[in-house]
Write an enzyme that holds these catalytic residues in place. Structure first.
Site, mmCIF file in Angstrom:
data_model
loop_
_atom_site.group_PDB
_atom_site.id
_atom_site.type_symbol
_atom_site.label_atom_id
_atom_site.label_comp_id
_atom_site.label_asym_id
_atom_site.label_seq_id
_atom_site.Cartn_x
_atom_site.Cartn_y
_atom_site.Cartn_z
ATOM 1 N N THR A 23 0.815 -1.219 0.000
ATOM 2 C CA THR A 23 0.000 0.000 0.000
ATOM 3 C C THR A 23 0.843 1.260 0.000
ATOM 4 O O THR A 23 0.445 2.283 -0.568
ATOM 5 C CB THR A 23 -0.943 0.008 1.216
ATOM 6 N N LYS A 60 -6.302 -7.873 -13.328
ATOM 7 C CA LYS A 60 -4.979 -7.667 -13.919
ATOM 8 C C LYS A 60 -4.437 -8.985 -14.442
ATOM 9 O O LYS A 60 -4.457 -9.998 -13.739
ATOM 10 C CB LYS A 60 -4.038 -7.048 -12.879
ATOM 11 N N ALA A 85 4.585 -4.194 -9.432
ATOM 12 C CA ALA A 85 3.866 -4.052 -10.701
ATOM 13 C C ALA A 85 2.381 -3.815 -10.446
ATOM 14 O O ALA A 85 1.781 -2.880 -10.990
ATOM 15 C CB ALA A 85 4.066 -5.297 -11.559
ATOM 16 N N ASP A 120 0.978 -2.922 -7.549
ATOM 17 C CA ASP A 120 0.798 -1.732 -6.709
ATOM 18 C C ASP A 120 0.806 -0.460 -7.543
ATOM 19 O O ASP A 120 0.011 0.462 -7.316
ATOM 20 C CB ASP A 120 1.909 -1.642 -5.656
#
Length: 326
Positions: free
Chosen positions: A38, A236, A267, A269
């Site tokens: 995060t 994703k 990647a 994040d």
């Protein structure tokens, strides 16, 4: 397709954990840094939308490592007023090793970290009350997984209250098996999180790992999340790009062609950061996915989770221009 509300979303908060990072060959070329899923997203979001500093919510100690982290985050433009400090706790720590193909392996020391007990902190309830004026709260499955069971309950209750006040919730599962007491435990809690989520930014491989499946289609994953109540789903797909799904419509946005993958750290994040930045300016889901692909493609061509500022500057300039035009 555009989002239901295309007005600029100005207040974004990110909740999670940041740890001390050791990278390189143990006892040889090892370097100190800090990192966390995060926090990576917060840094890239701050770079893309420097006009509006994202707020980071976590807990740290009062030690020099913690102080250095906060100083670095503020230098990146992150709002740190919701970083709680605990006198008797320290940040977690992890070591990362990268193989010649750019894949990572991790070792963690986080079982008694300050972030693990953030929901028990005396300031937590006050912070949640202040977040009711925010437009979006982003967190990951890791943010939930690191908490003890009573902390998980408290966080879910806090998120439910924020959602009831009109704040949208965005989630990336970031499923890490070692943080859970088995897949059933993880599925139970992640389902609770998804039921509160307005936006899910998930990775197909993580969803398969969680459910013991192989090569599940993005459409099936999206439909599963829609049934839990998530209105906007992004799946994703690594080098293949991403699929978006909302209100009975969906589409695919192809991945970017790059010369070579150097390091896949952050990647997902970084994709999330660029997606949220584009969402904050009212772009369509397809456009948000393209922004995500663009940034992730830059990140995986460099070593480390947070790449040099100049490597993302052109994206920052474009995003800032788009933000100003709104």
């Amino acid at each position: 397709m555009t989002f239901p509300n295309s007005a600029i979303k100005r207040n974004i908060a990110i909740l999670g954990e940041c740890m001390i990072e050791l990278s390189g060959t143990p006892f040889a070329t090892q370097q100190q840094n800090f990192g966390g899923d995060t926090l990576n997203t917060a840094i890239y979001l701050s770079r893309l939308l420097p006009q509006r500093s994202p707020s980071y919510i976590t807990a740290l100690g009062i030690d020099n490592y913690s102080n250095a982290m906060v100083d670095a985050w503020q230098h990146e433009g992150i709002d740190c007023r919701f970083v709680m400090r605990e006198r008797d706790k320290l940040p977690g720590m992890y070591a990362i090793e990268i193989d010649p193909q750019g894949e990572r392996s991790f070792h963690y020391w986080r079982s008694d970290s300050a972030a693990r007990y953030m929901c028990e902190h005396a300031q937590f309830s006050q912070i949640i009350a202040q977040l009711k004026d925010y437009d979006l709260i982003y967190l990951s499955g890791i943010s939930l997984a690191i908490l003890p069971e009573h902390g998980k309950i408290k966080l879910i209750e806090a998120l439910a209250n924020l959602k009831a006040s009109g704040c949208k919730i965005a989630v990336d599962s970031n499923y890490r098996p070692r943080l859970w007491n088995g897949a059933t435990h993880a599925k139970t809690w992640l389902s609770e999180l998804y039921r509160l989520a307005d936006i899910a930014l998930v990775t197909a491989d993580d969803e398969d790992l969680l459910r013991g499946e192989v090569n599940t289609s993005a459409e099936v994953i999206a439909e599963r999340l829609h049934r839990l109540g998530v209105s906007q789903v992004v799946v994703k797909l690594g080098s293949k790009g991403a699929m978006w799904s909302c209100a009975g419509q969906h589409g695919f946005v192809g991945g970017n062609k790059i010369d070579a993958v150097v390091d896949t750290t952050a990647a997902g994040d970084s994709f999330n950061a660029a997606y949220i930045a584009a969402w904050a300016t009212g772009l369509s889901m397809a456009e948000c996915c393209q922004w995500g692909n663009n940034l992730a493609a830059q990140v995986i061509q460099h070593r480390g989770a947070v790449i040099p500022q100049q490597c993302t500057q052109y994206l920052t300039d474009l995003m800032s221009s788009n933000y100003d035009d709104k």
